[in-house]
Design an enzyme around this catalytic site. Structure first.
Site: not given
Ligand code: NAD
Length: 469
Positions: A257, A223
């Site tokens: 993010c 990720e």
């Protein structure tokens, strides 16, 4: 109630890591994590921890990142509780065999996929959502019946310490282990043979993780991050768009993010757009966000200095103020940065929003497609044709149309990157599936054992098989 926490011990022995992982592997081999009752009980215990220790956890998040209680609850503690509730609601269905059609040539028979746990797994987290980024994968790991090592980021030290203290009090210590530390401890962990590694963080370390995983042929989910583009069409609801962009950009002081990294707007629309952003920033955080309890701080001095350097030589249209002592950088809007400047070469990952003026809104698509595939892409528009064009002509891990980051709030939507923004997905059922092997099973009846496939072969048999296959 906020309790005090002890710091990470700098001499935590890496020598203990191998034997501790062996213990987990033995616990997995005993079969107890495969038991559905064990999984449900562990998930309930994790939920109990989040509810009973809410104050301690929110205090740690405030200490690490200046998160307000509301932000800490919504994006971390409450997020994981909601994940657990969703998982508990659907687990019975997810663990069941998944039937698939059986073609004529394999009749009489049934075919299905049987989810089975991967085994002993490693979860490595990043510092920006230090609780959610390790506990949400842990929910999936437990639901799927795995043992797990949780390695929170050492940069969010208080949250890491609190998790290391609390998890052993609530979860099965033979099956879930928290290892604190940084490079040395993670390097030692990566030497061990895991059945699956779930990593969240930057691309540089992801390569180290993937390299180590390759030694054991261990599958990975990565990720990662990158620069998330946001297109704002002049044909949009500007008031609502500005609220949603400011909320999604300056939550956690831009250290998210999936927050917008840069915004593409038509040249003629820039002034109007920047004015709308300023109004919302001041409405949400006041004219002096340094005094707002709802505005976070930068995680450490290294990241503070990195971000201040990004501002050198830029045209700052709003904000730009900073305070090294409190690791504060105000909400900042930069207009027209050079494409070669650091701010456009690196992921910003902080409270600076870059505005890129384009001649025509269609040019935004070309701009995005010249760069690596992002984790998230946003488009704000009333024009359905333009929305469709963006969806068809660009690639991104996740897309938000007319809102920022809200796809994270839907457990039914798998979350993950594409290309350099990541490999694999999780959240809800997709997390359960990532931590499972979907074992393919075909069961045949002993009836009708037609000898067409058996030797001796002849043209007759072949002709029939050609028709059947
Ligand atoms: P980080 O510094 O916390 O590192 C991540 C993890 O890697 C930590 O647990 C750390 O201990 C470990 N690590 C660091 N150096 C290592 C090394 N040399 N060897 C082995 N392990 C090591 O976090 P970061 O990398 O600064 O994270 C920020 C990045 O993560 C950004 O790019 C952001 O976009 C991305 N991110 C992605 C997601 C997502 O869900 N896709 C979520 C959060 C952050």
């Amino acid at each position: 109630m906020h309790s005090t926490v002890t710091p990470i011990s700098s001499d935590q022995s890496t020598l203990e890591i191998g034997p501790q992982v062996d213990n987990l592997r033995n616990a997995f081999c005993s079969g107890r994590t495969k038991n559905k009752t064990w999984r449900i009980q562990q998930l309930q215990q994790l939920k109990r921890m989040l509810i009973e220790q809410e104050g301690t956890l929110l205090a740690a998040l405030k200490s690490d990142l200046g998160k307000s209680d509301q932000e800490g609850w919504v994006s971390e503690v409450g997020f994981v509780i909601s994940d657990i509730n969703h998982t508990l609601k659907h687990l019975n269905k997810w663990v069941k065999p998944r039937k698939v059609p059986t073609p004529l040539v394999t009749q009489l028979g049934t075919s299905y996929q049987l989810p089975e746990p991967l085994g002993t797994t490693l979860i490595i987290g990043a510092w920006n959502y230090p609780l959610m980024l390790v506990l949400s994968p842990l929910v999936a790991a437990i639901a799927a019946g795995n043992c797990a090592v949780v390695k929170p980021s050492e940069l969010s030290e208080q949250t890491s310490t609190v998790l290391a203290e609390l998890i052993p009090q609530y979860l099965d210590n033979d099956c879930v282990l928290v290892v604190q530390g940084g490079v040395a401890e993670t390097t030692e962990l990566l030497k061990q043979k895991f059945d699956y590694i779930f990593y969240t963080g930057g691309a540089g370390v992801a390569k180290i993780v993937m390299h180590a995983a390759a030694e054991h042929l261990t599958p990975v989910t990565l990720e990662l991050g990158g620069k998330n583009p946001c297109i704002v069409d002049s044909n949009t609801n500007l008031d609502v768009s500005a609220s949603r962009i400011v909320w999604s950009k300056w939550m956690n002081a831009g250290q998210t993010c999936v927050c917008p990294d840069y915004v593409l707007v038509e040249k003629t629309f820039v002034d109007k757009f920047v004015t709308a952003l300023k109004e919302k920033i001041e409405l949400f955080y006041s004219k002096n966000p340094a005094n707002s309890d709802d505005y976070g701080h930068i995680v450490n001095s290294r990241h503070f200095e990195r971000l201040v350097e990004y501002l050198e030589g830029q045209h700052v249209a709003y904000g730009g103020d900073s305070n090294a002592a409190s690791q504060y950088i105000g909400p900042t809007v930069v207009v027209g940065p050079d494409e070669q400047s650091l701010i456009m070469q690196e992921e910003i990952f902080g409270p600076i929003l870059a505005i890129i003026p384009v001649d025509n809104i269609d040019d935004a698509i070309t701009f995005i497609n010249k760069r690596p595939k992002p984790l998230a892409l946003y488009v704000y528009t009333n024009d359905k044709g333009f929305e469709q064009k963006v969806l068809e002509q660009t690639s991104a891990g996740n897309v938000g149309v007319n809102d920022g980051m809200m796809f994270m709030a839907n457990s039914n939507l798998p979350f993950g990157g594409v290309g350099s923004s990541g490999i694999g997905q999780y959240h809800g059922k997709s997390g359960f599936d990532s931590f499972s092997h979907l074992k393919s099973v075909m069961k045949r009846s002993f009836l009708f054992d037609i000898p067409l496939r058996y030797p001796p072969f002849n043209r007759f048999k072949l002709n029939i098989l050609k028709k059947l296959l």
